[in-house]
Motif scaffolding. Structure first.
Motif, PDB file in Angstrom:
ATOM      1  N   THR A 204      -6.843  -1.014   2.728  1.00 57.24           N
ATOM      2  CA  THR A 204      -8.239  -0.551   3.391  1.00 57.24           C
ATOM      3  C   THR A 204      -8.796  -1.791   4.010  1.00 57.24           C
ATOM      4  O   THR A 204      -9.331  -1.979   5.150  1.00 57.24           O
ATOM      5  CB  THR A 204      -9.183   0.255   2.258  1.00 57.24           C
ATOM      6  N   ALA A 205      -8.847  -2.967   3.092  1.00 57.77           N
ATOM      7  CA  ALA A 205      -9.403  -4.202   3.605  1.00 57.77           C
ATOM      8  C   ALA A 205      -8.577  -4.968   4.925  1.00 57.77           C
ATOM      9  O   ALA A 205      -9.040  -5.263   5.694  1.00 57.77           O
ATOM     10  CB  ALA A 205      -9.663  -5.200   2.658  1.00 57.77           C
ATOM     11  N   ARG A 206      -7.353  -4.605   4.682  1.00 57.23           N
ATOM     12  CA  ARG A 206      -6.429  -5.245   5.778  1.00 57.23           C
ATOM     13  C   ARG A 206      -6.690  -4.499   7.071  1.00 57.23           C
ATOM     14  O   ARG A 206      -6.664  -5.244   8.063  1.00 57.23           O
ATOM     15  CB  ARG A 206      -4.858  -5.153   5.482  1.00 57.23           C
ATOM     16  N   VAL A 207      -6.594  -3.136   7.089  1.00 56.94           N
ATOM     17  CA  VAL A 207      -6.828  -2.639   8.517  1.00 56.94           C
ATOM     18  C   VAL A 207      -7.993  -2.744   8.960  1.00 56.94           C
ATOM     19  O   VAL A 207      -8.408  -2.980  10.233  1.00 56.94           O
ATOM     20  CB  VAL A 207      -6.467  -1.132   8.303  1.00 56.94           C
ATOM     21  N   LEU A 208      -9.167  -2.809   8.095  1.00 53.56           N
ATOM     22  CA  LEU A 208     -10.452  -3.057   8.684  1.00 53.56           C
ATOM     23  C   LEU A 208     -10.504  -4.686   9.180  1.00 53.56           C
ATOM     24  O   LEU A 208     -11.061  -4.744  10.380  1.00 53.56           O
ATOM     25  CB  LEU A 208     -11.390  -2.916   7.558  1.00 53.56           C
ATOM     26  N   ALA A 209     -10.172  -5.455   8.612  1.00 52.19           N
ATOM     27  CA  ALA A 209     -10.051  -6.980   8.892  1.00 52.19           C
ATOM     28  C   ALA A 209      -9.173  -6.978  10.393  1.00 52.19           C
ATOM     29  O   ALA A 209      -9.488  -7.660  11.301  1.00 52.19           O
ATOM     30  CB  ALA A 209      -9.229  -7.880   7.888  1.00 52.19           C
ATOM     31  N   ALA A 210      -7.974  -6.231  10.480  1.00 47.93           N
ATOM     32  CA  ALA A 210      -7.218  -6.153  11.548  1.00 47.93           C
ATOM     33  C   ALA A 210      -7.791  -5.827  12.613  1.00 47.93           C
ATOM     34  O   ALA A 210      -7.346  -5.964  13.740  1.00 47.93           O
ATOM     35  CB  ALA A 210      -5.845  -5.239  11.164  1.00 47.93           C
TER      36      ALA A 210
ATOM     37  N   GLN B 175      -6.949 -12.972  -5.005  1.00 48.66           N
ATOM     38  CA  GLN B 175      -6.806 -14.062  -3.991  1.00 48.66           C
ATOM     39  C   GLN B 175      -5.305 -13.920  -3.431  1.00 48.66           C
ATOM     40  O   GLN B 175      -5.068 -13.892  -2.227  1.00 48.66           O
ATOM     41  CB  GLN B 175      -7.223 -15.311  -4.539  1.00 48.66           C
ATOM     42  N   GLY B 176      -4.332 -13.612  -4.543  1.00 47.02           N
ATOM     43  CA  GLY B 176      -2.890 -13.622  -3.822  1.00 47.02           C
ATOM     44  C   GLY B 176      -2.559 -12.264  -3.359  1.00 47.02           C
ATOM     45  O   GLY B 176      -1.952 -12.247  -2.475  1.00 47.02           O
ATOM     46  N   ALA B 177      -3.423 -10.961  -3.685  1.00 45.18           N
ATOM     47  CA  ALA B 177      -3.007  -9.739  -3.083  1.00 45.18           C
ATOM     48  C   ALA B 177      -3.488  -9.751  -1.654  1.00 45.18           C
ATOM     49  O   ALA B 177      -3.034  -8.776  -1.054  1.00 45.18           O
ATOM     50  CB  ALA B 177      -3.821  -8.768  -3.999  1.00 45.18           C
ATOM     51  N   THR B 178      -4.463 -10.605  -1.221  1.00 46.55           N
ATOM     52  CA  THR B 178      -5.241 -10.300  -0.090  1.00 46.55           C
ATOM     53  C   THR B 178      -4.575 -11.214   0.975  1.00 46.55           C
ATOM     54  O   THR B 178      -5.319 -11.248   2.128  1.00 46.55           O
ATOM     55  CB  THR B 178      -6.781 -10.365  -0.023  1.00 46.55           C
ATOM     56  N   ALA B 179      -3.649 -12.076   0.614  1.00 44.50           N
ATOM     57  CA  ALA B 179      -3.065 -12.841   1.731  1.00 44.50           C
ATOM     58  C   ALA B 179      -2.760 -12.174   3.200  1.00 44.50           C
ATOM     59  O   ALA B 179      -2.949 -12.593   4.097  1.00 44.50           O
ATOM     60  CB  ALA B 179      -1.821 -13.590   1.203  1.00 44.50           C
ATOM     61  N   VAL B 180      -2.515 -10.887   2.877  1.00 47.83           N
ATOM     62  CA  VAL B 180      -1.912 -10.043   4.177  1.00 47.83           C
ATOM     63  C   VAL B 180      -3.399  -9.764   4.893  1.00 47.83           C
ATOM     64  O   VAL B 180      -3.469  -9.633   6.055  1.00 47.83           O
ATOM     65  CB  VAL B 180      -1.547  -8.852   3.702  1.00 47.83           C
ATOM     66  N   VAL B 181      -4.608  -9.623   4.099  1.00 42.97           N
ATOM     67  CA  VAL B 181      -5.643  -9.162   4.605  1.00 42.97           C
ATOM     68  C   VAL B 181      -6.243 -10.569   5.360  1.00 42.97           C
ATOM     69  O   VAL B 181      -7.009 -10.300   6.588  1.00 42.97           O
ATOM     70  CB  VAL B 181      -6.876  -8.908   3.633  1.00 42.97           C
ATOM     71  N   ARG B 182      -6.047 -11.790   5.119  1.00 45.50           N
ATOM     72  CA  ARG B 182      -6.416 -12.828   5.559  1.00 45.50           C
ATOM     73  C   ARG B 182      -5.723 -13.225   6.990  1.00 45.50           C
ATOM     74  O   ARG B 182      -6.351 -13.636   7.963  1.00 45.50           O
ATOM     75  CB  ARG B 182      -6.320 -14.296   4.690  1.00 45.50           C
ATOM     76  N   ASP B 183      -4.376 -12.836   6.912  1.00 50.32           N
ATOM     77  CA  ASP B 183      -3.598 -13.039   8.206  1.00 50.32           C
ATOM     78  C   ASP B 183      -4.001 -12.183   9.172  1.00 50.32           C
ATOM     79  O   ASP B 183      -4.099 -12.452  10.175  1.00 50.32           O
ATOM     80  CB  ASP B 183      -2.212 -12.614   7.571  1.00 50.32           C
ATOM     81  N   ALA B 184      -4.436 -10.769   8.678  1.00 45.86           N
ATOM     82  CA  ALA B 184      -5.014  -9.859   9.616  1.00 45.86           C
ATOM     83  C   ALA B 184      -6.389 -10.257  10.395  1.00 45.86           C
ATOM     84  O   ALA B 184      -6.599  -9.926  11.401  1.00 45.86           O
ATOM     85  CB  ALA B 184      -4.965  -8.628   8.948  1.00 45.86           C
ATOM     86  N   ALA B 185      -7.065 -10.828   9.532  1.00 48.06           N
ATOM     87  CA  ALA B 185      -8.468 -11.138   9.917  1.00 48.06           C
ATOM     88  C   ALA B 185      -8.239 -12.450  10.801  1.00 48.06           C
ATOM     89  O   ALA B 185      -8.944 -12.736  11.865  1.00 48.06           O
ATOM     90  CB  ALA B 185      -9.586 -11.751   8.855  1.00 48.06           C
TER      91      ALA B 185
END
Length: 322
Positions: free
Chosen positions: A38-44, A60-70
């Protein structure tokens, strides 16, 4: 609706062409599964996402993909600590957000637990009712001033609400036998009733709420369940489906599971979903037939009087009036 969204739609399908630049979103439970997606697609799509989690190192580890998308979209991710099973943590998180003073366009109450052995939260509440309902009840009410006109709250419920209505006389299983899935059902019914009453209380100022069922997804939520039990349950459901001439159950992918959350929070016409229960990217129909356990919503979960009574009980339990 023109978009043919359904059970197989993904988060990317739902938000195709949507620009969320400048939108600020709070998502709870961003250390795994649906919360991360959910966080990933919103940040993307350019949103500034505040992700809440009990274990910040894990998040922090799980949301690396979110930071990349952001980084690719101009969005952002900020992590905040939130233990929904501890009201001191919930209040500290909410107070910090209020002190910061930045408004939210969307809150997705995603975090939860399912069918653990009997236990109690730090405040003495039955684990599932305390975590899934009361933790979010306090958090969202405490940050309600940050929800501006046009904002939405999405409460993640479950088809499991059909296991049980809330028990307003014995929410902590002090006089009734603890059955893990009954307790889960109570907490998920509470998530729907919360959305019903929150929507009623805030709609005049343009803040709306809805509840959603993500679907059957294999995530960490099932960590307390024996895999053999899950398979036995699925076999039973499929036997019922076959007898009714319906297709067997198919697990959703995580992007399919998170689709209804972002659909209800961003894409769906607000008057269609506000105060309602949604599944597979549509508003669910009322279903009272106890043998129908694959779709629909029970009327007790949308009962306005029940919602007001639960609200009053919840205020008494947490010692705060909202």
């Amino acid at each position: 609706m023109s978009e043919p969204f359904g059970a197989k739609s993904t988060t990317d399908d739902v938000l195709a062409g949507v620009d969320l630049s400048g939108k600020r979103v709070l998502v709870t439970g961003v250390s795994a599964g649906l919360g991360v997606e959910t966080a990933r697609v919103l940040a993307a799509h350019g949103a500034d996402v505040v992700g809440a989690a009990r274990d910040l190192a894990k998040a922090q580890g799980a949301t690396a993909v979110v930071r990349d998308a952001a980084a690719a979209s101009g969005g952002s991710l900020t992590l905040v600590e939130l233990d929904l099973a501890n009201l001191a943590s919930v209040r500290a998180c909410a107070d910090a957000l209020v002190a910061e003073g930045q408004a939210f366009d969307l809150v997705i109450a995603n975090a939860g637990v399912m069918a653990p052995p009997f236990g109690k939260t730090a405040d003495g509440f039955e684990t599932q009712f305390g975590t899934n309902h009361l933790g979010h009840f306090v958090l969202i009410n405490r940050i309600a001033s940050l929800l501006k006109a046009g904002s939405r709250v999405v409460s993640l419920a479950s088809s499991g609400h059909r296991f049980s209505d809330v028990n307003l006389e014995d929410p902590n299983f002090e006089t009734t036998e603890y059955v893990p899935f009954e307790a889960y059902g109570r907490s998920k019914t509470a998530n729907i009733l919360f959305a019903v009453e929150f929507d009623r209380r805030h709609k005049d100022r343009g803040v709306r709420a809805t509840a959603v069922h993500p679907g059957g997804i294999q995530t960490e939520l099932a960590r307390h369940l024996d895999p053999a039990f899950i398979q036995q349950w699925i076999d039973q459901l499929n036997a019922q489906a076959a007898a009714a001439g319906q297709p067997p159950i198919e697990w959703k992918t995580i992007p399919q599971g998170a689709a209804t959350s972002v659909w209800a929070g961003v894409k769906a016409p607000v008057e269609e979903v506000a105060g309602r229960y949604c599944e597979d990217c549509h508003v669910a129909e009322l279903v009272e037939d106890a043998s129908q356990i694959r779709a629909g919503v029970r009327s007790y979960a949308l009962d306005p009087a029940r919602a007001r009574a639960l609200w009053a009980l919840s205020e008494r339990m947490v010692g705060e009036t909202f």
